[in-house]
Design an enzyme around this catalytic site. Sequence first.
Site, PDB file in Angstrom:
ATOM      1  N   VAL A  61       0.819  -1.230   0.000  1.00  0.00           N
ATOM      2  CA  VAL A  61       0.000   0.000   0.000  1.00  0.00           C
ATOM      3  C   VAL A  61       0.842   1.265   0.000  1.00  0.00           C
ATOM      4  O   VAL A  61       0.303   2.358  -0.191  1.00  0.00           O
ATOM      5  CB  VAL A  61      -0.988   0.017   1.186  1.00  0.00           C
ATOM      6  CG1 VAL A  61      -1.968  -1.138   1.088  1.00  0.00           C
ATOM      7  CG2 VAL A  61      -0.262   0.019   2.527  1.00  0.00           C
ATOM      8  N   TYR A 101       2.042   3.433  17.576  1.00  0.00           N
ATOM      9  CA  TYR A 101       0.953   2.623  17.015  1.00  0.00           C
ATOM     10  C   TYR A 101      -0.403   3.264  17.304  1.00  0.00           C
ATOM     11  O   TYR A 101      -1.241   3.396  16.404  1.00  0.00           O
ATOM     12  CB  TYR A 101       1.018   1.220  17.602  1.00  0.00           C
ATOM     13  CG  TYR A 101      -0.099   0.302  17.150  1.00  0.00           C
ATOM     14  CD1 TYR A 101      -0.117  -0.217  15.863  1.00  0.00           C
ATOM     15  CD2 TYR A 101      -1.130  -0.046  18.019  1.00  0.00           C
ATOM     16  CE1 TYR A 101      -1.140  -1.056  15.442  1.00  0.00           C
ATOM     17  CE2 TYR A 101      -2.154  -0.902  17.600  1.00  0.00           C
ATOM     18  CZ  TYR A 101      -2.150  -1.396  16.313  1.00  0.00           C
ATOM     19  OH  TYR A 101      -3.161  -2.219  15.901  1.00  0.00           O
ATOM     20  N   ALA A 102      -0.624   3.671  18.556  1.00  0.00           N
ATOM     21  CA  ALA A 102      -1.900   4.287  18.912  1.00  0.00           C
ATOM     22  C   ALA A 102      -2.121   5.577  18.136  1.00  0.00           C
ATOM     23  O   ALA A 102      -3.239   5.877  17.714  1.00  0.00           O
ATOM     24  CB  ALA A 102      -1.968   4.553  20.413  1.00  0.00           C
ATOM     25  N   SER A 119      -8.278  -0.192  15.772  1.00  0.00           N
ATOM     26  CA  SER A 119      -7.845  -0.924  16.960  1.00  0.00           C
ATOM     27  C   SER A 119      -8.469  -0.230  18.157  1.00  0.00           C
ATOM     28  O   SER A 119      -8.822   0.958  18.097  1.00  0.00           O
ATOM     29  CB  SER A 119      -6.321  -0.894  17.080  1.00  0.00           C
ATOM     30  OG  SER A 119      -5.892  -1.319  18.367  1.00  0.00           O
ATOM     31  N   SER A 144      -1.106   6.175  15.135  1.00  0.00           N
ATOM     32  CA  SER A 144      -1.524   5.820  13.779  1.00  0.00           C
ATOM     33  C   SER A 144      -2.977   5.369  13.752  1.00  0.00           C
ATOM     34  O   SER A 144      -3.716   5.675  12.806  1.00  0.00           O
ATOM     35  CB  SER A 144      -0.611   4.723  13.219  1.00  0.00           C
ATOM     36  OG  SER A 144      -0.872   3.455  13.797  1.00  0.00           O
ATOM     37  N   LYS A 145      -3.412   4.656  14.782  1.00  0.00           N
ATOM     38  CA  LYS A 145      -4.790   4.178  14.809  1.00  0.00           C
ATOM     39  C   LYS A 145      -5.778   5.285  15.184  1.00  0.00           C
ATOM     40  O   LYS A 145      -6.939   5.262  14.747  1.00  0.00           O
ATOM     41  CB  LYS A 145      -4.916   2.983  15.754  1.00  0.00           C
ATOM     42  CG  LYS A 145      -4.205   1.738  15.241  1.00  0.00           C
ATOM     43  CD  LYS A 145      -4.720   1.316  13.855  1.00  0.00           C
ATOM     44  CE  LYS A 145      -4.105   0.018  13.380  1.00  0.00           C
ATOM     45  NZ  LYS A 145      -4.634  -0.403  12.062  1.00  0.00           N
ATOM     46  N   ILE A 175      -5.435  -9.757  19.429  1.00  0.00           N
ATOM     47  CA  ILE A 175      -5.736 -10.779  18.430  1.00  0.00           C
ATOM     48  C   ILE A 175      -4.633 -11.832  18.433  1.00  0.00           C
ATOM     49  O   ILE A 175      -3.455 -11.512  18.604  1.00  0.00           O
ATOM     50  CB  ILE A 175      -5.825 -10.159  17.014  1.00  0.00           C
ATOM     51  CG1 ILE A 175      -6.814  -8.998  16.988  1.00  0.00           C
ATOM     52  CG2 ILE A 175      -6.209 -11.210  15.983  1.00  0.00           C
ATOM     53  CD1 ILE A 175      -8.235  -9.389  17.214  1.00  0.00           C
TER      54      ILE A 175
END
Length: 274
Positions: free
Chosen positions: A56, A145-146, A132, A148-149, A178
């Site tokens: 992507v 990460y958070a 997420s 980005s989400k 997960i």
Amino acid sequence: MTNVLVTGASSGIGKSTALMLAEHGMTVYAGVRKAEDGDELTEAAVGILKPVRLDVTSGADIERTLKTIADDGGLGALVNTEGVYIGGPLELMRDEDIDATFQVNVLGLLRLTRACLPMLRESGGRIVNISSISGLVALPGVSVYAGSKHAVEAITDSLRVELSPFGITVIAVEPGSIQTEIWRKGAERDDARQSELNKVRDLYKPLVSLLEKLNEDPRGIPPERVAEVVRKALTEDSPDNRYIVGTDAKSLSFLRWLPDSLRDGAIRRKVWKS
């Protein structure tokens, strides 16, 4: 809705989603990075599944993939599952860790979605973004990460209204923990860097230890549970704007409604034991 593009289909949620949608009668274009991943999907699939080489972050990959889909009759839905997880305190993160997270999770998602809009407008299709629980509640140790989400949540909220005049429905799916390879990959990455970061890691020892425990025993729900929610989001007449998936995710979501002082205090005591 016939043709569906699923990104990140080599493993985890993307793989489970691609296989489930194909089994339920959709023609699935499964975005993979490697040819062998596509071969494995084809062998496992029940129904019509067509692997496409898709990174992507690559404009050429996006253009080639969408030409293939357009030649096959157009696009009915886009499922953005491809994502990068690199955890750890910010001080331990390298520039390339931060760049990779946002290149895939945010910029790649935006560019691919933009490229799909003409076909989705024609079909009145749907977009499902795999976010997420970290996109709703940002815990320590996952700031990159958070972040980005949280961006994925903002993109979803904005596009839900922006694209509504064209009959395009935009939905967020927000899983908790997960059972996927993402945890093992995170553990391997952390192990490889321990020697260069030992001094700084010691400063964050309680937090790092907690993250290591998650890497060793992530538990969580199987990715098929998330895939089933994606199928529901694509097929229900009136889908929800967002789906929180997993008991841990639903429990954490309540932290959003606490005053900051109570929320931060509860998390601090859990992590720092004080």
